[in-house]
Design a protein around this motif. Structure first.
Motif, mmCIF file in Angstrom:
data_model
loop_
_atom_site.group_PDB
_atom_site.id
_atom_site.type_symbol
_atom_site.label_atom_id
_atom_site.label_comp_id
_atom_site.label_asym_id
_atom_site.label_seq_id
_atom_site.Cartn_x
_atom_site.Cartn_y
_atom_site.Cartn_z
ATOM 1 N N GLY A 1 35.779 44.963 41.345
ATOM 2 C CA GLY A 1 36.433 45.165 40.057
ATOM 3 C C GLY A 1 36.560 46.636 39.712
ATOM 4 O O GLY A 1 36.313 47.522 40.542
ATOM 5 N N ASP A 2 36.933 46.893 38.465
ATOM 6 C CA ASP A 2 37.103 48.266 37.991
ATOM 7 C C ASP A 2 35.835 48.833 37.366
ATOM 8 O O ASP A 2 35.547 50.022 37.502
ATOM 9 N N SER A 3 35.089 48.001 36.634
ATOM 10 C CA SER A 3 33.923 48.516 35.915
ATOM 11 C C SER A 3 32.937 47.399 35.591
ATOM 12 O O SER A 3 33.305 46.233 35.518
ATOM 13 N N PRO B 1 35.353 45.193 30.568
ATOM 14 C CA PRO B 1 34.999 45.477 31.965
ATOM 15 C C PRO B 1 35.372 44.301 32.862
ATOM 16 O O PRO B 1 35.662 43.196 32.393
ATOM 17 N N SER B 2 35.324 44.521 34.161
ATOM 18 C CA SER B 2 35.565 43.436 35.109
ATOM 19 C C SER B 2 34.376 42.492 35.183
ATOM 20 O O SER B 2 34.522 41.298 35.445
ATOM 21 N N LEU B 3 33.167 43.034 34.965
ATOM 22 C CA LEU B 3 31.934 42.248 35.056
ATOM 23 C C LEU B 3 30.954 42.713 33.994
ATOM 24 O O LEU B 3 30.710 43.907 33.855
ATOM 25 N N ILE B 4 30.416 41.760 33.251
ATOM 26 C CA ILE B 4 29.315 42.039 32.319
ATOM 27 C C ILE B 4 28.039 41.510 32.958
ATOM 28 O O ILE B 4 27.989 40.365 33.426
ATOM 29 N N ILE B 5 27.012 42.340 32.998
ATOM 30 C CA ILE B 5 25.684 41.908 33.450
ATOM 31 C C ILE B 5 24.768 41.896 32.241
ATOM 32 O O ILE B 5 24.657 42.896 31.522
#
Length: 247
Positions: free
Chosen positions: A70-72, A154-158
């Motif tokens: 992803g991007d971020s 974002p592309s992914l949230i953790i």
């Protein structure tokens, strides 16, 4: 279906001991994936490795591969109070975070953040942003971090134990917001938790960790209907017996 994150043969060493033992997993794009396990199972340090934030005493083995497509990424920590400077107003700190993802002026940030905060039931967004972290509850700080995640897309949230130490009503509100982000923005979310109740509320896919290893993984309904490993069965039983005792 594409994977937003792929982890292959991840090993993590501390003082010569391998505490994460060559694990492999992936996170589907647009899915909510939960990594679940007891304290000490290795789930949080695995997330630190994914984020590139391992403590100095830890290192990855040379075979380890982490591929992010992803991007971020945006991380929401268990205790947002520890992620924020108590002497700086929350609006200023969130703006500094957001600037790392999007170019914007403070005025643009305030306008966009105000709209998001109103949507998630903040009565006076600007007044909230003008407060110091210690003036707000843990639940409000978590919701502010989620609002910032919505803003930066974002592309992914953790999210590392995002509902721990919050009361039940706030936990449910936090989980509603995660589901809303996932559905409305198609954002992939990776949640680290010890609580199968959180898994039941949120997950599309589940990864079960124990003693630095992945003992079971799969679609959430399959795992709940027919868990294969004794450790998973024990975790499920403990989680739902605890929920019954609290009700």
């Amino acid at each position: 279906m594409e994977n937003i994150l792929e982890v292959e043969d991840l090993g993590i060493m501390i003082d010569g001991e391998k505490i994460v033992k060559d694990i492999s997993f992936f996170v589907h794009d647009q899915h909510i994936t939960c990594i679940v396990g007891e304290s000490g199972s290795g789930k949080s340090i695995t997330m630190s490795a994914v984020l590139g934030l391992l403590p100095k005493v830890a290192c990855k083995t040379k075979e380890s591969k982490i591929m992010f497509h992803g991007d971020s990424m945006f991380c929401i920590y268990q205790d947002p109070m520890n992620s924020l400077n108590s002497s700086v107003k929350v609006g200023k700190q969130l703006y500094q975070m957001a600037k790392g993802y999007k170019k914007m002026t403070r005025t643009e940030f305030d306008q966009q953040m105000g709209i998001i905060l109103e949507r998630i039931k903040f009565e006076d967004p600007m007044r909230t942003l003008n407060k110091y972290p210690f003036e707000l509850s843990g639940g409000m700080l978590q919701r502010l971090m989620i609002a910032c995640a919505i803003l930066v897309t974002p592309s992914l949230i953790i999210a590392d134990e995002p509902t721990t130490a919050l009361d039940v009503s706030i936990q449910k509100e936090i989980m509603r917001e995660f589901r809303a982000i996932n559905r409305e923005y198609q954002t992939a979310i990776l949640v680290v938790t010890h609580d199968f109740g959180v898994v039941a509320e949120l997950a599309d896919d589940v990864i079960v960790m124990h003693d630095g290893e992945i003992v079971e993984k799969g679609r959430v309904l399959d795992l709940f209907d027919s868990p294969q490993e004794e450790y998973t069965k024990r975790l499920l039983k403990a989680s739902f017996e605890g929920a019954e005792n609290c009700s």
